[in-house]
Design a protein around this motif. Sequence first.
Motif, PDB file in Angstrom:
ATOM      1  N   VAL A  35      50.112  48.916  35.546  1.00  0.00           N
ATOM      2  CA  VAL A  35      49.590  48.530  36.853  1.00  0.00           C
ATOM      3  C   VAL A  35      48.542  47.432  36.719  1.00  0.00           C
ATOM      4  O   VAL A  35      47.796  47.372  35.727  1.00  0.00           O
ATOM      5  CB  VAL A  35      48.972  49.748  37.575  1.00  0.00           C
ATOM      6  CG1 VAL A  35      50.018  50.795  37.854  1.00  0.00           C
ATOM      7  CG2 VAL A  35      47.824  50.350  36.771  1.00  0.00           C
ATOM      8  N   PRO A  36      48.444  46.545  37.716  1.00  0.00           N
ATOM      9  CA  PRO A  36      47.376  45.548  37.713  1.00  0.00           C
ATOM     10  C   PRO A  36      46.009  46.222  37.751  1.00  0.00           C
ATOM     11  O   PRO A  36      45.814  47.216  38.460  1.00  0.00           O
ATOM     12  CB  PRO A  36      47.635  44.752  38.994  1.00  0.00           C
ATOM     13  CG  PRO A  36      49.075  44.982  39.318  1.00  0.00           C
ATOM     14  CD  PRO A  36      49.364  46.379  38.861  1.00  0.00           C
ATOM     15  N   LEU A  37      45.074  45.672  36.991  1.00  0.00           N
ATOM     16  CA  LEU A  37      43.722  46.228  37.000  1.00  0.00           C
ATOM     17  C   LEU A  37      43.136  46.193  38.403  1.00  0.00           C
ATOM     18  O   LEU A  37      42.351  47.075  38.774  1.00  0.00           O
ATOM     19  CB  LEU A  37      42.837  45.443  36.032  1.00  0.00           C
ATOM     20  CG  LEU A  37      41.405  45.935  35.871  1.00  0.00           C
ATOM     21  CD1 LEU A  37      41.361  47.352  35.304  1.00  0.00           C
ATOM     22  CD2 LEU A  37      40.601  44.982  34.978  1.00  0.00           C
ATOM     23  N   ALA A  38      43.520  45.212  39.203  1.00  0.00           N
ATOM     24  CA  ALA A  38      43.010  45.094  40.570  1.00  0.00           C
ATOM     25  C   ALA A  38      43.341  46.316  41.413  1.00  0.00           C
ATOM     26  O   ALA A  38      42.594  46.668  42.330  1.00  0.00           O
ATOM     27  CB  ALA A  38      43.556  43.838  41.234  1.00  0.00           C
ATOM     28  N   ASP A  39      44.461  46.977  41.120  1.00  0.00           N
ATOM     29  CA  ASP A  39      44.830  48.171  41.872  1.00  0.00           C
ATOM     30  C   ASP A  39      43.885  49.332  41.580  1.00  0.00           C
ATOM     31  O   ASP A  39      43.784  50.271  42.381  1.00  0.00           O
ATOM     32  CB  ASP A  39      46.260  48.605  41.533  1.00  0.00           C
ATOM     33  CG  ASP A  39      47.299  47.651  42.096  1.00  0.00           C
ATOM     34  OD1 ASP A  39      46.922  46.699  42.803  1.00  0.00           O
ATOM     35  OD2 ASP A  39      48.497  47.863  41.813  1.00  0.00           O
ATOM     36  N   LEU A  40      43.222  49.283  40.437  1.00  0.00           N
ATOM     37  CA  LEU A  40      42.311  50.353  40.034  1.00  0.00           C
ATOM     38  C   LEU A  40      40.855  50.008  40.324  1.00  0.00           C
ATOM     39  O   LEU A  40      40.066  50.888  40.650  1.00  0.00           O
ATOM     40  CB  LEU A  40      42.483  50.632  38.531  1.00  0.00           C
ATOM     41  CG  LEU A  40      43.904  50.991  38.075  1.00  0.00           C
ATOM     42  CD1 LEU A  40      43.993  50.984  36.552  1.00  0.00           C
ATOM     43  CD2 LEU A  40      44.302  52.360  38.612  1.00  0.00           C
TER      44      LEU A  40
ATOM     45  N   TRP B 229      39.163  40.292  39.452  1.00  0.00           N
ATOM     46  CA  TRP B 229      39.255  38.829  39.400  1.00  0.00           C
ATOM     47  C   TRP B 229      38.119  38.240  38.572  1.00  0.00           C
ATOM     48  O   TRP B 229      38.332  37.299  37.793  1.00  0.00           O
ATOM     49  CB  TRP B 229      39.223  38.272  40.811  1.00  0.00           C
ATOM     50  CG  TRP B 229      39.219  36.765  40.852  1.00  0.00           C
ATOM     51  CD1 TRP B 229      40.299  35.935  40.738  1.00  0.00           C
ATOM     52  CD2 TRP B 229      38.070  35.914  41.001  1.00  0.00           C
ATOM     53  NE1 TRP B 229      39.906  34.628  40.795  1.00  0.00           N
ATOM     54  CE2 TRP B 229      38.546  34.576  40.962  1.00  0.00           C
ATOM     55  CE3 TRP B 229      36.720  36.148  41.173  1.00  0.00           C
ATOM     56  CZ2 TRP B 229      37.683  33.480  41.091  1.00  0.00           C
ATOM     57  CZ3 TRP B 229      35.854  35.057  41.291  1.00  0.00           C
ATOM     58  CH2 TRP B 229      36.340  33.748  41.256  1.00  0.00           C
ATOM     59  N   LEU B 230      36.922  38.788  38.692  1.00  0.00           N
ATOM     60  CA  LEU B 230      35.791  38.273  37.923  1.00  0.00           C
ATOM     61  C   LEU B 230      36.038  38.402  36.424  1.00  0.00           C
ATOM     62  O   LEU B 230      35.751  37.484  35.649  1.00  0.00           O
ATOM     63  CB  LEU B 230      34.504  39.009  38.316  1.00  0.00           C
ATOM     64  CG  LEU B 230      33.963  38.705  39.715  1.00  0.00           C
ATOM     65  CD1 LEU B 230      32.805  39.641  40.057  1.00  0.00           C
ATOM     66  CD2 LEU B 230      33.511  37.254  39.800  1.00  0.00           C
ATOM     67  N   LEU B 231      36.568  39.549  36.002  1.00  0.00           N
ATOM     68  CA  LEU B 231      36.867  39.730  34.577  1.00  0.00           C
ATOM     69  C   LEU B 231      38.036  38.834  34.164  1.00  0.00           C
ATOM     70  O   LEU B 231      38.015  38.249  33.067  1.00  0.00           O
ATOM     71  CB  LEU B 231      37.178  41.195  34.284  1.00  0.00           C
ATOM     72  CG  LEU B 231      37.473  41.534  32.819  1.00  0.00           C
ATOM     73  CD1 LEU B 231      36.330  41.093  31.906  1.00  0.00           C
ATOM     74  CD2 LEU B 231      37.727  43.029  32.654  1.00  0.00           C
ATOM     75  N   GLU B 232      39.034  38.693  35.009  1.00  0.00           N
ATOM     76  CA  GLU B 232      40.155  37.814  34.692  1.00  0.00           C
ATOM     77  C   GLU B 232      39.695  36.371  34.509  1.00  0.00           C
ATOM     78  O   GLU B 232      40.190  35.658  33.618  1.00  0.00           O
ATOM     79  CB  GLU B 232      41.223  37.914  35.781  1.00  0.00           C
ATOM     80  CG  GLU B 232      41.985  39.232  35.760  1.00  0.00           C
ATOM     81  CD  GLU B 232      42.894  39.414  36.954  1.00  0.00           C
ATOM     82  OE1 GLU B 232      43.780  40.282  36.883  1.00  0.00           O
ATOM     83  OE2 GLU B 232      42.722  38.693  37.955  1.00  0.00           O
TER      84      GLU B 232
END
Length: 226
Positions: free
Chosen positions: A92-97, A104-107
Amino acid sequence: MTYAERPAARAGVVLWRSSAPAEPARQPSLILPDGCLDLLWDGKTLRVAGPDTKAHLHVPRGDENFVALRFAAATGPAALGISAAEVVDQYVPLADLWGTRRAWLLEEQIAQGGAAALEQWLLTAPAPADPLGGNVFRMAQTGLPVAEMAEHTGFSARQLQRRSKELFGYGPGHLLRVLRLQRALARARAGQPLAGVAADAGYCDQAHLSREVRALTGRTPGELVS
């Protein structure tokens, strides 16, 4: 597919990289359960690969490249602030969690800094406050029965089941099976005969080894080793 790994800046975590050739040379790879959770960067998106209960096939896209962290011994849920049960058998995308902005900041940091930025985040991420996960993982690695695990931790079997699902995505009994599989395959790949592998890894006999390997991977021991 090429693959390389090394210990990361925190105990129980491995930094790994993989790359796949462009089509048509790509080949599917069998991903085996290992009791771990991964945080992967594919050049665009951070995703969480939750703990696997069984093996699954991964078919790489053309020119697929990953840099990632593999969290063992229940270090992943603490670092990410999630329960492993939320992501078991999922990708799953980290954004979903985390929510879109936080992910987005970490990406953005990793897009600019690559593996170094990913490892720098790891140094600032929360570490497990409770040693239970590490203790259960180490006991499972040695093949300790669940009843003895519960006795050592001071939990009832039901309490240990619930806590283990939060830490590993499944109970201590399934964790035992997964880590026993890893021990058996390591011995078999080193050239040990399967009868000896079964005895040393904690199976009742070679037939038990074969049944468990097929149940967890869909393959025979010989197919996996070859």
